[in-house]
Design an enzyme around this catalytic site. Structure first.
Site, PDB file in Angstrom:
ATOM      1  N   LEU A 137       0.870  -1.167   0.000  1.00  0.00           N
ATOM      2  CA  LEU A 137       0.000   0.000   0.000  1.00  0.00           C
ATOM      3  C   LEU A 137       0.911   1.223   0.000  1.00  0.00           C
ATOM      4  CD1 LEU A 137      -2.720  -0.915   2.681  1.00  0.00           C
ATOM      5  CD2 LEU A 137      -2.933  -1.060   0.199  1.00  0.00           C
ATOM      6  N   ASP A 138       0.493   2.279  -0.674  1.00  0.00           N
ATOM      7  CA  ASP A 138       1.279   3.504  -0.664  1.00  0.00           C
ATOM      8  C   ASP A 138       1.413   4.034   0.764  1.00  0.00           C
ATOM      9  OD1 ASP A 138       1.411   3.381  -3.417  1.00  0.00           O
ATOM     10  OD2 ASP A 138      -0.337   4.672  -3.717  1.00  0.00           O
ATOM     11  N   LYS A 139       2.427   4.841   0.977  1.00  0.00           N
ATOM     12  CA  LYS A 139       2.713   5.376   2.315  1.00  0.00           C
ATOM     13  C   LYS A 139       1.470   5.954   2.991  1.00  0.00           C
ATOM     14  CE  LYS A 139       5.249   9.153   4.562  1.00  0.00           C
ATOM     15  NZ  LYS A 139       6.156  10.310   4.353  1.00  0.00           N
TER      16      LYS A 139
END
Length: 324
Positions: A137-139
């Site tokens: 998942l993106d940051k």
């Protein structure tokens, strides 16, 4: 997890004429083809006690013996990072990732990542590729992720992701008022000029499919549920921006924030300080690598997205009252 992997198997007669690496892959299904090949070449996987080559043919009846050491897969450091664990057993771990947490160490982010925290929680993950992380998942995206705790679980989950049998559903708040749901089937690749970004591309892109349905319309925004058929980097963010409904707070793909027409001061202040893409991995479903049972988890929206939706609802109500 034991220090060594020790297994034996007898090659069945119906595999006569098969390559050794293929037969071993079938008989030791918990490991990737490349790992099987490396074990054959190193002598960790033998045929009737002798070292062979991956391309050698089997006749049936041979005994394959695997005796391999668990190899450390990186030089990462364990760190005490709080993890919101939703489910855990001997094979898998499911977490609810908070915003602001980078998943994997990279240049400029060698510490303080989810991987560092996973190694502290479960030191044996040093023997699993990427400490068991099979998808990211993106940051600043929140929500559910599954982690493999063994090599067998890792190979199985990677295969499930490749076969698109893992169910992943997200919730997002987008800019613009949708009239209904739909699908985006547009290939993706690196942006031709801004290489740190992804984009819909006409040539050389990989297949990318996103399904979306409308949950709630507001005065200038929409709350949507999305289902990934493929898992490209930034897929939801790129696809929604491509069709004209970028995610709230997505500075990379939405550009500068447009002031929504007639919005309340409270909503405007909140939007200006939101500071991340309004995206949450709400549901995850998969086949358990060992039991074969289908398992599914759901987690509610994080507080900041709940607050955003409440303000959008209040804003829509106030705007409607102005017109009446």
């Amino acid at each position: 997890m034991a220090d060594r992997i020790q297994q034996t198997a007898i090659v069945p007669r119906e595999m006569m004429g098969s390559r050794l690496d293929f037969a071993a892959g079938e008989l030791f299904p918990g490991f990737s083809r490349s790992r099987i090949q490396s074990w054959i070449k190193s002598g960790a996987l033998t045929v009737d006690g002798r070292v062979a080559k991956p391309k050698d043919k089997v006749m049936g009846g041979e005994q394959l013996q695997l005796d391999a050491e668990h190899e450390e897969q990186g030089d990462w450091q364990a760190e005490a990072i709080a993890l919101d664990i939703i489910y855990e057993d001997d094979q898998i771990l499911v977490i609810n990732k908070p915003k602001g947490l980078v998943v994997h160490p990279a240049a400029g982010n060698r510490s303080g990542t989810l991987l560092n925290g996973l190694l502290h929680h479960c030191p044996e993950l040093i023997h699993v590729p990427r400490a068991g992380i099979v998808h990211r998942l993106d940051k600043d995206t929140t929500g559910l992720m599954v982690v493999a705790k063994t090599l067998e679980a890792h190979a199985d989950l990677v295969a499930q992701l490749q076969e698109r049998s893992v169910s992943r559903e997200y919730e997002a708040v987008v800019v613009g008022v949708m009239t209904g749901g739909g699908s985006v089937d547009e290939p993706m690749g690196r942006h031709p000029r801004q290489r740190q970004k992804m984009a819909v591309v006409n040539f050389g892109g990989k297949e990318a499919i996103t399904h979306y349905r409308l949950l709630k319309r507001f005065a200038n925004h929409s709350h949507v549920r999305l289902k990934l058929e493929t898992g490209r980097t930034h897929q939801i963010r790129v696809h929604m921006a491509h069709i004209g409904y970028p995610l709230v707070g997505d500075s990379t793909y939405a550009g500068r924030m447009k002031v929504p027409k007639g919005a309340t001061p409270e909503l405007l202040e909140f939007l200006r300080g939101f500071g991340r893409q309004a995206l949450h991995a709400a549901q995850l479903g998969l086949i358990h690598p060992v039991t074969g049972d289908y398992m599914e988890w759901q987690v509610p929206l994080p507080e900041d997205m709940q607050q955003l939706l409440a303000l959008l609802k209040a804003d829509a109500k106030e705007q409607a009252e102005r017109w009446n």
